[in-house]
Motif scaffolding. Structure first.
Motif, mmCIF file in Angstrom:
data_model
loop_
_atom_site.group_PDB
_atom_site.id
_atom_site.type_symbol
_atom_site.label_atom_id
_atom_site.label_comp_id
_atom_site.label_asym_id
_atom_site.label_seq_id
_atom_site.Cartn_x
_atom_site.Cartn_y
_atom_site.Cartn_z
ATOM 1 N N LYS A 26 -5.891 121.699 33.239
ATOM 2 C CA LYS A 26 -4.664 122.393 32.858
ATOM 3 C C LYS A 26 -4.753 123.819 33.375
ATOM 4 O O LYS A 26 -5.848 124.306 33.698
ATOM 5 C CB LYS A 26 -4.485 122.383 31.338
ATOM 6 C CG LYS A 26 -5.601 123.084 30.571
ATOM 7 C CD LYS A 26 -5.363 122.994 29.070
ATOM 8 C CE LYS A 26 -6.479 123.716 28.303
ATOM 9 N NZ LYS A 26 -6.251 123.668 26.844
ATOM 10 N N PRO A 27 -3.643 124.525 33.475
ATOM 11 C CA PRO A 27 -3.674 125.921 33.938
ATOM 12 C C PRO A 27 -4.539 126.770 33.011
ATOM 13 O O PRO A 27 -4.580 126.559 31.798
ATOM 14 C CB PRO A 27 -2.202 126.347 33.883
ATOM 15 C CG PRO A 27 -1.437 125.068 33.958
ATOM 16 C CD PRO A 27 -2.265 124.045 33.251
ATOM 17 N N HIS B 60 -8.413 129.183 41.420
ATOM 18 C CA HIS B 60 -8.249 128.167 40.372
ATOM 19 C C HIS B 60 -7.620 126.906 40.959
ATOM 20 O O HIS B 60 -6.577 126.969 41.620
ATOM 21 C CB HIS B 60 -7.363 128.721 39.242
ATOM 22 C CG HIS B 60 -7.264 127.802 38.063
ATOM 23 N ND1 HIS B 60 -6.216 127.854 37.156
ATOM 24 C CD2 HIS B 60 -8.056 126.791 37.646
ATOM 25 C CE1 HIS B 60 -6.393 126.928 36.239
ATOM 26 N NE2 HIS B 60 -7.498 126.260 36.516
ATOM 27 N N TYR C 265 -6.220 123.294 39.574
ATOM 28 C CA TYR C 265 -5.895 122.764 38.249
ATOM 29 C C TYR C 265 -4.846 121.653 38.352
ATOM 30 O O TYR C 265 -4.172 121.482 39.372
ATOM 31 C CB TYR C 265 -5.375 123.877 37.343
ATOM 32 C CG TYR C 265 -4.137 124.579 37.852
ATOM 33 C CD1 TYR C 265 -2.865 124.189 37.430
ATOM 34 C CD2 TYR C 265 -4.237 125.641 38.746
ATOM 35 C CE1 TYR C 265 -1.732 124.836 37.899
ATOM 36 C CE2 TYR C 265 -3.114 126.295 39.221
ATOM 37 C CZ TYR C 265 -1.856 125.884 38.791
ATOM 38 O OH TYR C 265 -0.733 126.514 39.262
ATOM 39 N N ASP D 224 -1.359 120.063 36.662
ATOM 40 C CA ASP D 224 -0.205 120.479 35.854
ATOM 41 C C ASP D 224 0.983 119.593 36.227
ATOM 42 O O ASP D 224 1.282 119.406 37.417
ATOM 43 C CB ASP D 224 0.124 121.955 36.125
ATOM 44 C CG ASP D 224 1.166 122.490 35.157
ATOM 45 O OD1 ASP D 224 1.259 121.965 34.024
ATOM 46 O OD2 ASP D 224 1.887 123.436 35.529
ATOM 47 N N ARG E 35 -4.527 127.798 43.199
ATOM 48 C CA ARG E 35 -3.991 129.153 43.063
ATOM 49 C C ARG E 35 -5.051 130.172 43.468
ATOM 50 O O ARG E 35 -6.178 130.118 43.008
ATOM 51 C CB ARG E 35 -3.569 129.444 41.621
ATOM 52 C CG ARG E 35 -3.042 130.881 41.428
ATOM 53 C CD ARG E 35 -2.723 131.192 39.988
ATOM 54 N NE ARG E 35 -3.881 131.070 39.109
ATOM 55 C CZ ARG E 35 -4.861 131.976 39.041
ATOM 56 N NH1 ARG E 35 -4.833 133.054 39.801
ATOM 57 N NH2 ARG E 35 -5.851 131.794 38.195
ATOM 58 N N VAL F 104 0.222 129.946 45.297
ATOM 59 C CA VAL F 104 0.098 128.693 44.550
ATOM 60 C C VAL F 104 0.537 127.557 45.461
ATOM 61 O O VAL F 104 1.648 127.590 46.000
ATOM 62 C CB VAL F 104 0.945 128.701 43.260
ATOM 63 C CG1 VAL F 104 0.819 127.357 42.555
ATOM 64 C CG2 VAL F 104 0.506 129.834 42.337
#
Length: 880
Positions: free
Chosen positions: A638-639, A650, A652, A654, A661, A666
């Motif tokens: 998850k973020p 990051h 992740y 979602d 990101r 992003v």
């Protein structure tokens, strides 16, 4: 009854980076018996004898951080194991090794300790450990020891097992450039670099020189024939096999002549300037000790020059002068030799820039030819030669002539090396003046040598030194790319194997020839070259020596790190998937902090500018980040909301997609349902593994479209959630072997629409009882029927010990006795489960060995893969 002396229990050598030190160390386990309770200050005479034998200990810092810290501890009271560590380090230091790191800790048995100490020479380090124990045991008994005798022995060990000067110079130059170095065995064979760029050297002999070329160079007559065909000046001569033939050949050539073995080296058996039949016959007898065939050739007058050719250029030139002394009118030849040998630059063999002169039979014969003996007193200024050749290994010296070699001579030297096929060659030229062309002065090339020594160029007695090791390393590694071999190392409690497989697949899609080690084997691309659990350092080293690969993906298990350290130097990307409580209680690992410390070695051992990849949701990640200097990439399902992690790259999940990101960028990578190993997004752990792989691939600058395509096309994940259809029910095989692994499989099974769930369960014997019980309790309430099997590898457990623990725990939790059975063999357990299965049931096997189970299923007509199984998925319980 406790020992009354130090007893060595075991040795472990860590040749690479390890949990103790970034440098090589030895771990010695000792039992100090009754002295566990007695500080050395209370052992009669011990401290006094210790400091007398090793006065350098007085300046040791120890843990107090100041000079004399160890002495203070010794006076206040310390213990034998601690003293042992310092003595071993001090002994190595006295032998000339700059070693500093040591650590001693008590084990669970209060009389047993481990001492970890740094070493430079592994064999010498081991022998110092043994010698130190012997010496301290004598001191315990208040007995003297002739420490000098030990050092004489250790000095010989050190010289015999140390890298030769040429190899050592090349190795040190490679290390300066960050080129990985691995010594193979205790000789001078060394691997430099990894994968398709790795090179083997032994002194200055490289893997580029073929066996044929090396053999040609040792056959001096064949060498001359080849050089002559290339119009290179060589001395005329012939090969003979008897004294009479030698004498006849000498008369035909005209004296003086030279005799030498046709396949010799290092100047052994070479006799120069022979002028009589008697000399020739005696020389033949001596040279025949080294070869059956003897070359008789015309003696060339002039100086002896060595030209070093590296690649296609001359790197250094030296005039070689034979071992000699210069008379002073007072001292004998023997005394003059002793005086020369006192030069600090001279040592035994190749240990120093120059070699000590020996007065042996060869020197005796040369002196007798000049009507002298060892006891003769040469006149002042008289030059007394003690060797016919100028080899440094027999006490000779060298004068640098690099800047004056004539271009013709340099060109002919390179041509000679190329004609024989040697990339690093020593060309021997006899001529009056190397600055003049041998074409015009009747000089000649007399030998072409493989493995030329480079001491004469590094330490000339006169003239400019030349760092020829730089030229050699430049030749072996012509570009930065050639020694910056990319490595990805993946550790953690769960998910390692799937992640390295996924990475290997995507990198292959990116056009790489990938080498991979894992618990299921060693692979190059899709081909398994070695089956078995290959997640340790030895498997990593073996793979990294394979010249087919241009990138390595390594599964790096906890056990291998503890046993031997890492099997590589530095990685481009280090990954810690997660830190779970698996293996706690083993190998001194008692807490999650302990386990995180071990696994953090992977993310600490990363190249400058490299990356460390962590699971943002893992409780140990913050501590792991503190231990690395690498750039950090986090992955999570998850973020990230934690402000402490906001500034990291990051990856992740979602809204059903994987994103990357970095700062304000992003990027959507792939829809999770399109990743086959997630089973449409149901297998949470494989979503996590996909995120980790994406993080690594992003760090390696793999294009987004290739990452997405690789994730969507990876299906061959044998033994991890492997599905088979048989009749109208299904079988899943998985390597879940700890609580977290069981939870992942069971959570996935709950999302599958099946009538009944049958478990074939077991646990490895090296897990603590409580963890085995936790897994057993988890099975209750999940499975409708349970078959308990035993691993073949008992891991120090008794037969059926683990199955009994599981059975008792499951029954105590209220499970129906009629629905549980213990069947020791896991294949037989699967057969029973299949016999009991009904329509739309799902059998889950937590296996030890995958292949026998798969083979059995295929033999009874099972179809492999989800597509073949028509498996129904309960979408209501799927991913939200």
């Amino acid at each position: 009854m406790k020992n009354d002396k130090i007893v060595i229990c075991d040795f472990f050598s860590y040749r690479g980076r390890n949990i103790y030190c970034t440098r090589p160390v030895i771990k010695m386990i000792v039992d100090i018996g009754k002295y566990a309770d007695i500080p050395t200050k209370d052992i009669k005479g011990f401290n006094q004898r210790l400091l007398k034998a090793f006065p350098g200990l007085k300046t040791n810092y120890c843990g107090l951080g100041f000079e004399g810290g160890f002495l203070e501890k010794l006076n206040n009271g310390t213990y034998l194991a601690h003293v042992l560590e310092h003595v071993i380090l001090e002994m190595q230091y006295m032998l000339g090794y700059d070693v500093r790191y040591g650590k001693t800790r008590v084990l669970e048995d209060p009389t047993k300790y481990y001492s970890v100490y740094e070493y430079k020479n592994e064999v010498c380090g081991l022998e110092c450990g043994k010698a130190a124990v012997f010496i301290l045991n004598r001191f315990i008994k208040d007995e003297d020891v002739n420490v000098e005798e030990f050092f004489n022995f250790l000095k010989k060990v050190s010289i015999k097992t140390e890298l030769g000067p040429s190899t050592k110079a090349i190795v040190e130059e490679a290390e300066k450039r960050g080129i990985p170095v691995y010594r193979i065995g205790n000789e001078s064979l060394v691997q430099l670099g990894y994968g398709k760029y790795c090179r083997l050297i032994m002194a200055t002999l490289t893997d580029a020189t073929s066996c044929i070329s090396a053999d040609i160079s040792t056959n001096k007559q064949l060498t001359k024939a080849i050089l002559s065909e290339h119009h290179i000046p060589v001395p005329y001569g012939r090969v003979v096999y008897s004294e009479i033939s030698a004498a006849i050949a000498a008369n035909q050539l005209g004296m003086p002549v030279v005799l030498k073995p046709f396949d010799g080296n290092q100047g052994k058996g070479v006799f120069l300037n022979l002028n009589s039949e008697a000399e020739i016959k005696e020389a033949f007898r001596q040279a025949s000790k080294y070869s059956n065939g003897i070359i008789v050739e015309k003696h060339l007058t002039g100086k002896d020059y060595r030209v070093l050719v590296v690649g296609n250029k001359v790197c250094a030139v030296a005039e070689r002068r034979p071992a000699m002394v210069i008379g002073d009118g007072t001292h004998t030849v023997s005394e003059l030799v002793d005086m020369v040998n006192k030069d600090d630059r001279r040592g035994d063999g190749h240990e120093k820039p120059l070699t000590k002169i020996k007065l042996d039979d060869v020197a005796k014969d040369i002196l007798e030819k000049n009507n002298m003996t060892f006891d003769s007193v040469p006149e002042k200024g008289q030059v007394v030669k003690l060797r016919a050749n100028g080899n440094l290994s027999t006490g000779g010296t060298a004068i640098d002539c690099t800047d004056i070699i004539h271009p013709d001579n340099a060109e002919l030297s390179v041509l000679a090396a190329n004609a024989i096929g040697i990339d690093i060659a020593g060309i021997d030229i006899v001529t009056d003046d190397i600055s003049k062309s041998i074409i015009e002065t009747d000089g000649a090339i007399v030998e072409v040598n493989t493995t030329p020594g480079i001491r004469m160029h590094l330490y000339p007695s006169e003239g400019q030194l030349h760092y020829v090791q730089k030229d050699i390393v430049d030749h072996l590694f012509p570009s930065r790319e050639s020694y910056n071999f990319p490595i990805i190392s993946v550790t953690g409690t769960n998910g390692k194997t799937t992640t390295v497989r996924l990475l290997s697949h995507v990198l292959t899609k990116a056009g790489k020839t990938v080498g991979m080690t894992s618990t299921s084997g060693t692979f190059i691309k899709d081909r398994c070259i070695c089956r078995g659990d290959n997640s340790g350092p030895r498997s990593a080293r073996t793979l990294l020596s394979n010249r087919l690969i241009d990138i390595a993906v390594l599964e790096t298990a906890r056990g291998g790190i503890l046993r031997e350290g890492l099997g590589y130097d530095l990685a481009d990307v280090g990954v810690v998937m997660n830190i779970g409580d698996d293996h706690l209680g083993n190998d001194g690992i008692k807490t999650l902090d302990d386990l995180a410390f071990v696994k953090s070695l992977v993310t600490e051992s990363v190249k400058d500018g490299g990356y460390a990849v962590f699971n943002a949701m893992d409780s140990m990640t913050a501590r792991l980040i503190e231990r690395t200097k690498a750039r950090v990439v986090l992955f999570s399902q998850k973020p990230i909301e934690d402000s402490d992690y906001k500034n990291y790259i990051h990856v992740y999940a979602d809204d059903g997609y994987i994103f990357v990101r970095e700062n304000s960028m992003v990027k959507e990578i792939v829809r999770i349902e399109e990743i086959p190993i997630t089973m449409g997004g149901l297998i949470q752990c494989n979503i996590e593994n996909s995120l980790a792989a994406t993080a690594v691939l992003y760090a390696l600058n793999i294009p987004f479209d290739i990452i997405a395509n690789g994730l969507k096309t990876f299906e061959n994940n044998a033994g991890r959630f492997s599905l088979f259809s048989l009749n109208d029910f299904h079988v899943m095989l998985d390597y879940g072997h700890n609580l977290a692994g069981y939870e992942q499989v069971i959570n996935t099974c709950k999302k599958i629409d099946c009538k009944g769930l049958i478990g074939v369960v077991g646990m490895p014997g090296d897990r603590p009882d409580e963890q085995i019980k936790s897994v057993s309790r988890l099975c209750v309430g999940v499975f409708d029927k349970i078959y308990i099997k035993e691993d073949i590898n008992k891991r120090l457990r008794q037969r059926n010990e683990v199955s009994k623990i599981m059975y008792d725990e499951i029954i105590n939790a209220g499970f129906d006795k009629d629905k549980i059975e213990v069947i020791e063999n896991e294949v037989e357990a699967l057969k029973s489960a299949i016999s009991a299965a009904e329509s739309h049931d799902l059998i889950v096997v937590f296996y030890e060995n995958y292949e026998p189970l798969r083979q059995y299923l295929m033999s009874v007509g099972a179809k492999e893969g989800r597509a073949a199984s028509n498996l129904e998925v309960d979408t209501a319980s799927g991913q939200s």
